[in-house]
Design a protein around this motif. Sequence first.
Motif, PDB file in Angstrom:
ATOM      1  N   SER A  23       0.832  -1.205   0.000  1.00 36.29           N
ATOM      2  CA  SER A  23       0.000   0.000   0.000  1.00 36.29           C
ATOM      3  C   SER A  23       0.867   1.255   0.000  1.00 36.29           C
ATOM      4  O   SER A  23       0.512   2.259  -0.609  1.00 36.29           O
ATOM      5  CB  SER A  23      -0.929   0.013   1.210  1.00 36.29           C
ATOM      6  N   GLY A  24       1.992   1.199   0.688  1.00 34.66           N
ATOM      7  CA  GLY A  24       2.909   2.331   0.699  1.00 34.66           C
ATOM      8  C   GLY A  24       3.657   2.498  -0.609  1.00 34.66           C
ATOM      9  O   GLY A  24       3.890   3.618  -1.069  1.00 34.66           O
ATOM     10  N   LEU A  25       4.027   1.394  -1.230  1.00 36.02           N
ATOM     11  CA  LEU A  25       4.786   1.450  -2.481  1.00 36.02           C
ATOM     12  C   LEU A  25       3.915   1.701  -3.703  1.00 36.02           C
ATOM     13  O   LEU A  25       4.339   2.345  -4.658  1.00 36.02           O
ATOM     14  CB  LEU A  25       5.557   0.144  -2.676  1.00 36.02           C
ATOM     15  N   PHE A  26       2.697   1.164  -3.693  1.00 30.40           N
ATOM     16  CA  PHE A  26       1.782   1.270  -4.832  1.00 30.40           C
ATOM     17  C   PHE A  26       0.423   1.766  -4.338  1.00 30.40           C
ATOM     18  O   PHE A  26      -0.538   0.993  -4.289  1.00 30.40           O
ATOM     19  CB  PHE A  26       1.610  -0.089  -5.525  1.00 30.40           C
ATOM     20  N   PRO A  27       0.318   3.044  -3.945  1.00 30.86           N
ATOM     21  CA  PRO A  27      -0.929   3.532  -3.337  1.00 30.86           C
ATOM     22  C   PRO A  27      -2.143   3.492  -4.268  1.00 30.86           C
ATOM     23  O   PRO A  27      -3.273   3.406  -3.799  1.00 30.86           O
ATOM     24  CB  PRO A  27      -0.597   4.965  -2.932  1.00 30.86           C
ATOM     25  N   ASP A  28      -1.923   3.527  -5.564  1.00 34.96           N
ATOM     26  CA  ASP A  28      -3.045   3.570  -6.510  1.00 34.96           C
ATOM     27  C   ASP A  28      -3.630   2.208  -6.827  1.00 34.96           C
ATOM     28  O   ASP A  28      -4.798   2.098  -7.166  1.00 34.96           O
ATOM     29  CB  ASP A  28      -2.625   4.262  -7.808  1.00 34.96           C
ATOM     30  N   THR A  29      -2.820   1.172  -6.749  1.00 35.42           N
ATOM     31  CA  THR A  29      -3.313  -0.155  -7.118  1.00 35.42           C
ATOM     32  C   THR A  29      -2.420  -1.239  -6.522  1.00 35.42           C
ATOM     33  O   THR A  29      -1.247  -1.018  -6.283  1.00 35.42           O
ATOM     34  CB  THR A  29      -3.360  -0.336  -8.643  1.00 35.42           C
ATOM     35  N   SER A  30      -3.003  -2.371  -6.284  1.00 32.21           N
ATOM     36  CA  SER A  30      -2.196  -3.529  -5.884  1.00 32.21           C
ATOM     37  C   SER A  30      -2.479  -4.703  -6.823  1.00 32.21           C
ATOM     38  O   SER A  30      -2.199  -5.836  -6.499  1.00 32.21           O
ATOM     39  CB  SER A  30      -2.484  -3.914  -4.430  1.00 32.21           C
ATOM     40  N   THR A  31      -3.037  -4.402  -7.983  1.00 31.86           N
ATOM     41  CA  THR A  31      -3.291  -5.463  -8.954  1.00 31.86           C
ATOM     42  C   THR A  31      -2.071  -5.631  -9.853  1.00 31.86           C
ATOM     43  O   THR A  31      -1.307  -4.696 -10.067  1.00 31.86           O
ATOM     44  CB  THR A  31      -4.535  -5.152  -9.811  1.00 31.86           C
ATOM     45  N   GLY A  32      -1.911  -6.810 -10.346  1.00 29.59           N
ATOM     46  CA  GLY A  32      -0.807  -7.091 -11.252  1.00 29.59           C
ATOM     47  C   GLY A  32       0.541  -7.149 -10.565  1.00 29.59           C
ATOM     48  O   GLY A  32       1.561  -6.892 -11.179  1.00 29.59           O
ATOM     49  N   ILE A  33       0.543  -7.484  -9.263  1.00 21.42           N
ATOM     50  CA  ILE A  33       1.788  -7.559  -8.508  1.00 21.42           C
ATOM     51  C   ILE A  33       1.993  -8.991  -8.013  1.00 21.42           C
ATOM     52  O   ILE A  33       1.064  -9.613  -7.517  1.00 21.42           O
ATOM     53  CB  ILE A  33       1.759  -6.603  -7.301  1.00 21.42           C
ATOM     54  N   ALA A  34       3.213  -9.467  -8.145  1.00 24.83           N
ATOM     55  CA  ALA A  34       3.598 -10.755  -7.566  1.00 24.83           C
ATOM     56  C   ALA A  34       4.628 -10.479  -6.480  1.00 24.83           C
ATOM     57  O   ALA A  34       5.473  -9.591  -6.619  1.00 24.83           O
ATOM     58  CB  ALA A  34       4.184 -11.666  -8.623  1.00 24.83           C
ATOM     59  N   VAL A  35       4.545 -11.238  -5.391  1.00 27.58           N
ATOM     60  CA  VAL A  35       5.426 -11.037  -4.239  1.00 27.58           C
ATOM     61  C   VAL A  35       6.136 -12.343  -3.895  1.00 27.58           C
ATOM     62  O   VAL A  35       5.493 -13.384  -3.774  1.00 27.58           O
ATOM     63  CB  VAL A  35       4.617 -10.564  -3.003  1.00 27.58           C
ATOM     64  N   ALA A  36       7.443 -12.251  -3.737  1.00 26.85           N
ATOM     65  CA  ALA A  36       8.228 -13.376  -3.222  1.00 26.85           C
ATOM     66  C   ALA A  36       9.011 -12.883  -2.018  1.00 26.85           C
ATOM     67  O   ALA A  36       9.559 -11.780  -2.033  1.00 26.85           O
ATOM     68  CB  ALA A  36       9.177 -13.902  -4.283  1.00 26.85           C
TER      69      ALA A  36
END
Length: 67
Positions: A23-36
């Motif tokens: 949320s801090g890094l991508f305030p506009d959207t959290s779609t299309g993100i993969a996390v490892a």
Amino acid sequence: MEITVNDQSREIPEAYSVQQLLSGLFPDTSTGIAVAINQSVLARSEWERHLLQPNDRITLIKATQGG
């Protein structure tokens, strides 16, 4: 505490979730993100519950459009 995000050191508060980080890094959207985390992919359903630990290595991949 210190973590590494895409090979860059960051300071974050204790008891910080993956969702809070995103949320801090991508305030506009959290779609299309993969996390490892430490080379293990974390399911989106775990983002709110998974608390980051000191020295975690997070890799974020954001999908982009184009050809």
